[in-house]
Design an enzyme around this catalytic site. Structure first.
Site, PDB file in Angstrom:
ATOM      1  N   ASP A 127      36.202 -40.001  -5.182  1.00 19.41           N
ATOM      2  CA  ASP A 127      36.575 -39.164  -4.031  1.00 19.41           C
ATOM      3  C   ASP A 127      35.379 -38.469  -3.361  1.00 19.41           C
ATOM      4  OD1 ASP A 127      39.149 -39.887  -4.494  1.00 19.41           O
ATOM      5  OD2 ASP A 127      39.869 -37.919  -5.129  1.00 19.41           O
ATOM      6  N   GLU A 187      37.538 -48.084  15.112  1.00 19.79           N
ATOM      7  CA  GLU A 187      37.783 -47.399  16.393  1.00 19.79           C
ATOM      8  C   GLU A 187      37.958 -45.907  16.146  1.00 19.79           C
ATOM      9  OE1 GLU A 187      37.052 -50.554  18.003  1.00 19.79           O
ATOM     10  OE2 GLU A 187      38.479 -50.778  16.371  1.00 19.79           O
ATOM     11  N   ARG A 245      48.780 -54.812  11.561  1.00 21.76           N
ATOM     12  CA  ARG A 245      48.931 -55.114  10.134  1.00 21.76           C
ATOM     13  C   ARG A 245      48.313 -53.976   9.311  1.00 21.76           C
ATOM     14  NH1 ARG A 245      51.686 -58.387  12.119  1.00 21.76           N
ATOM     15  NH2 ARG A 245      51.925 -60.617  11.651  1.00 21.76           N
ATOM     16  N   GLN A 253      39.767 -50.053  -5.313  1.00 17.82           N
ATOM     17  CA  GLN A 253      38.567 -49.245  -5.035  1.00 17.82           C
ATOM     18  C   GLN A 253      37.992 -48.585  -6.285  1.00 17.82           C
ATOM     19  OE1 GLN A 253      39.526 -46.856  -1.117  1.00 17.82           O
ATOM     20  NE2 GLN A 253      41.398 -47.533  -2.079  1.00 17.82           N
TER      21      GLN A 253
HETATM   22  N1  LIG Z   1      42.293 -25.634 -13.629  1.00 14.90           N
HETATM   23  C1  LIG Z   1      42.186 -26.425 -14.708  1.00 14.90           C
HETATM   24  N2  LIG Z   1      42.065 -25.872 -15.938  1.00 14.90           N
HETATM   25  C2  LIG Z   1      41.954 -26.633 -17.034  1.00 14.90           C
HETATM   26  N3  LIG Z   1      41.953 -27.977 -17.006  1.00 14.90           N
HETATM   27  C3  LIG Z   1      42.062 -28.585 -15.831  1.00 14.90           C
HETATM   28  C4  LIG Z   1      42.176 -27.841 -14.610  1.00 14.90           C
HETATM   29  N4  LIG Z   1      42.281 -28.720 -13.582  1.00 14.90           N
HETATM   30  C5  LIG Z   1      42.249 -29.957 -14.140  1.00 14.90           C
HETATM   31  N5  LIG Z   1      42.102 -29.886 -15.476  1.00 14.90           N
HETATM   32  C6  LIG Z   1      42.078 -31.002 -16.447  1.00 14.90           C
HETATM   33  O1  LIG Z   1      41.289 -32.079 -15.939  1.00 14.90           O
HETATM   34  C7  LIG Z   1      42.099 -33.254 -15.876  1.00 14.90           C
HETATM   35  C8  LIG Z   1      41.603 -34.150 -14.784  1.00 14.90           C
HETATM   36  O2  LIG Z   1      41.765 -33.519 -13.534  1.00 14.90           O
HETATM   37  P1  LIG Z   1      42.285 -34.342 -12.263  1.00 14.90           P
HETATM   38  O3  LIG Z   1      43.523 -35.067 -12.620  1.00 14.90           O
HETATM   39  O4  LIG Z   1      42.335 -33.385 -11.125  1.00 14.90           O
HETATM   40  O5  LIG Z   1      41.175 -35.464 -12.034  1.00 14.90           O
HETATM   41  P2  LIG Z   1      39.662 -35.320 -11.605  1.00 14.90           P
HETATM   42  O6  LIG Z   1      38.845 -34.953 -12.791  1.00 14.90           O
HETATM   43  O7  LIG Z   1      39.562 -34.442 -10.415  1.00 14.90           O
HETATM   44  O8  LIG Z   1      39.316 -36.819 -11.262  1.00 14.90           O
HETATM   45  P3  LIG Z   1      39.730 -37.671  -9.967  1.00 14.90           P
HETATM   46  O9  LIG Z   1      40.025 -36.725  -8.848  1.00 14.90           O
HETATM   47  O10 LIG Z   1      38.555 -38.516  -9.721  1.00 14.90           O
HETATM   48  O11 LIG Z   1      40.913 -38.469 -10.380  1.00 14.90           O
HETATM   49  C9  LIG Z   1      43.506 -32.729 -15.702  1.00 14.90           C
HETATM   50  O12 LIG Z   1      44.476 -33.664 -16.080  1.00 14.90           O
HETATM   51  C10 LIG Z   1      43.492 -31.530 -16.624  1.00 14.90           C
HETATM   52  O13 LIG Z   1      43.661 -31.920 -17.969  1.00 14.90           O
HETATM   53  O1  LIG Z   2      45.230 -43.330 -10.511  1.00 12.49           O
HETATM   54  P1  LIG Z   2      46.172 -42.243 -10.092  1.00 12.49           P
HETATM   55  O2  LIG Z   2      46.503 -41.305 -11.191  1.00 12.49           O
HETATM   56  O3  LIG Z   2      47.339 -42.806  -9.365  1.00 12.49           O
HETATM   57  O4  LIG Z   2      45.401 -41.308  -9.068  1.00 12.49           O
HETATM   58  C1  LIG Z   2      45.070 -41.671  -7.775  1.00 12.49           C
HETATM   59  C2  LIG Z   2      44.081 -40.668  -7.272  1.00 12.49           C
HETATM   60  O5  LIG Z   2      42.872 -40.781  -8.009  1.00 12.49           O
HETATM   61  C3  LIG Z   2      41.795 -40.990  -7.127  1.00 12.49           C
HETATM   62  O6  LIG Z   2      41.570 -42.384  -7.065  1.00 12.49           O
HETATM   63  C4  LIG Z   2      40.546 -40.298  -7.619  1.00 12.49           C
HETATM   64  O7  LIG Z   2      40.180 -40.797  -8.830  1.00 12.49           O
HETATM   65  C5  LIG Z   2      42.273 -40.436  -5.804  1.00 12.49           C
HETATM   66  O8  LIG Z   2      41.552 -40.952  -4.719  1.00 12.49           O
HETATM   67  C6  LIG Z   2      43.704 -40.851  -5.836  1.00 12.49           C
HETATM   68  O9  LIG Z   2      44.485 -39.995  -5.013  1.00 12.49           O
HETATM   69 MG   LIG Z   3      39.674 -34.855  -8.337  1.00 16.28          MG
END
Ligand SMILES: Nc1ncnc2c1ncn2[C@@H]1O[C@H](COP(=O)(O)OP(=O)(O)OP(=O)(O)O)[C@@H](O)[C@H]1O
Ligand SMILES: O=P(O)(O)OC[C@H]1O[C@](O)(CO)[C@@H](O)[C@@H]1O
Ligand SMILES: [Mg+2]
Length: 321
Positions: A127, A187, A245, A253
């Site tokens: 992201d 675009e 489409r 990705q």
């Molecule tokens: N505020 C928080 N406090 C404690 N743990 C957290 C918090 N926010 C997220 N986490 C932990 O981190 C894990 C991963 O967070 P999230 O699902 O937002 O993905 P991410 O690390 O942002 O990765 P991506 O966005 O690339 O999928 C969550 O499932 C949770 O266990």
């Molecule tokens: O694989 P999941 O849990 O469906 O999550 C999808 C989300 O994870 C991401 O791919 C980030 O890792 C986001 O762009 C997307 O919204």
């Molecule tokens: Mg994230």
């Protein structure tokens, strides 16, 4: 410090394996043992912990995904979950932890730091929404995948004269769509950070048709206020010249072998994370700033959000002629 842990958390991102490899081998170089924690914070709570030796991470630098697997853990968001996690770390003699993941995972890492456990975060998420680092691990590979798909779609679109709506990932963030829009010759792009009316989209496609273009491309971020199907419906009910489409790129990705850029970024950040722990740094995240890998406080990282550079939005419009 004699033993550290490493985990991947949140959505997987290409380059996570290269980072695990760098962590394990840098630690070994400095005489540390490394415990690999499977399935992120959930695996930590459940005690899924195995020792990783330098040979265990051979042949993974080029592999997508994560050999440690990853997870999203609701339980870790609770106080009880975090206490369980700390107990597991202590049980296994782990004295420091490297958390490789996205913005949510950096919040999780901070929670452990605030409970007194030595943690260093490494930003890895396609992201590119993590504050403080120019790039997170996985973004470059995802962009290359997107642009490869767009090039292929352009071949068919211009051969048969169509408008393509291409949806990219990015839960609340338009980075991938913005950059793909610029380098894919769109675009227009639709992103959560910039309001765009559907009439403007129809106008942009119509203009392309009237200028004699053989195709039109609109890149839509997953987090845009309009669903891609909604945009298609709107365009189909307007005289835009092209048939429409949709292609939703989805989890394609997230997969694939990391690019040279991601392998290097992941390797440098993995080395830096271990050196930071050994150097006594706590509660920080590795970050790419200019040419350097630096560390910044996790507290700062989670308080801010990486802003979209809207100059790219205007660049797309300017170059769509
Ligand atoms: N505020 C928080 N406090 C404690 N743990 C957290 C918090 N926010 C997220 N986490 C932990 O981190 C894990 C991963 O967070 P999230 O699902 O937002 O993905 P991410 O690390 O942002 O990765 P991506 O966005 O690339 O999928 C969550 O499932 C949770 O266990
Ligand atoms: O694989 P999941 O849990 O469906 O999550 C999808 C989300 O994870 C991401 O791919 C980030 O890792 C986001 O762009 C997307 O919204
Ligand atoms: Mg994230």
């Amino acid at each position: 410090m004699r033993c550290i842990g490493v985990m991947t958390s949140g959505g997987d991102a290409p380059g996570m394996n290269a980072c695990i490899r760098a962590v394990v081998r840098t630690a070994a170089y400095h005489g540390l043992r490394v415990m690999g924690i499977r399935r992120g914070f959930q695996g930590l709570i459940e005690g899924e912990i195995v020792e990783l030796r330098p040979r265990d991470v051979g042949g993974i630098i080029q592999r997508g995904g994560t050999i440690l697997q990853t997870a999203r853990s609701k339980e870790f968001m609770t106080e009880e979950g975090q206490r369980k996690a700390l107990r597991r770390l202590n049980q296994h003699g782990i004295e420091g932890l490297v958390v490789i993941g996205g913005d949510g995972s950096m919040r999780g890492a901070l929670a452990l730091h605030q409970r007194g456990f030595p943690v260093v975060g490494v930003p890895a998420s396609i992201d590119n929404d993590i504050w403080g680092t120019n790039m997170s691990i996985g973004v470059d590979t995802a962009l290359n995948t997107i642009i490869d798909a767009i090039d292929r779609l352009r071949d068919t679109a211009s051969s048969i004269g169509r408008a393509f709506l291409v949806e990219t990932m990015g839960r609340d963030c338009g980075y991938l769509a913005l950059i793909a829009g610029v380098i894919g010759g769109a675009e227009m792009v639709l992103i959560p950070e910039r309001e765009t009316r559907l009439e403007e989209v129809a106008r942009a496609v119509m203009d392309a048709y009237e200028r004699g273009k053989t195709h039109a491309l609109i890149v839509i971020a997953e987090g845009s206020p309009y669903r891609t199907t909604e945009v298609a419906k709107f365009l189909e009910s307007h005289p835009i010249g092209f048939d429409v489409r949709i292609t939703i790129l989805g989890h394609i990705q997230r997969g694939g072998s990391p690019t040279a850029f991601d392998r290097l970024l992941a390797t440098r950040m993995g080395v830096k994370a271990v050196e930071a722990l050994l150097g006594g740094e706590r509660g920080v995240m590795t970050a790419l700033q200019g040419r350097d890998i630096v560390t910044i406080p996790l507290e700062e990282v989670v308080q801010r959000r990486r802003e979209a550079n809207l100059a790219y939005y205007d660049m797309v419009l300017m170059l769509a002629r």
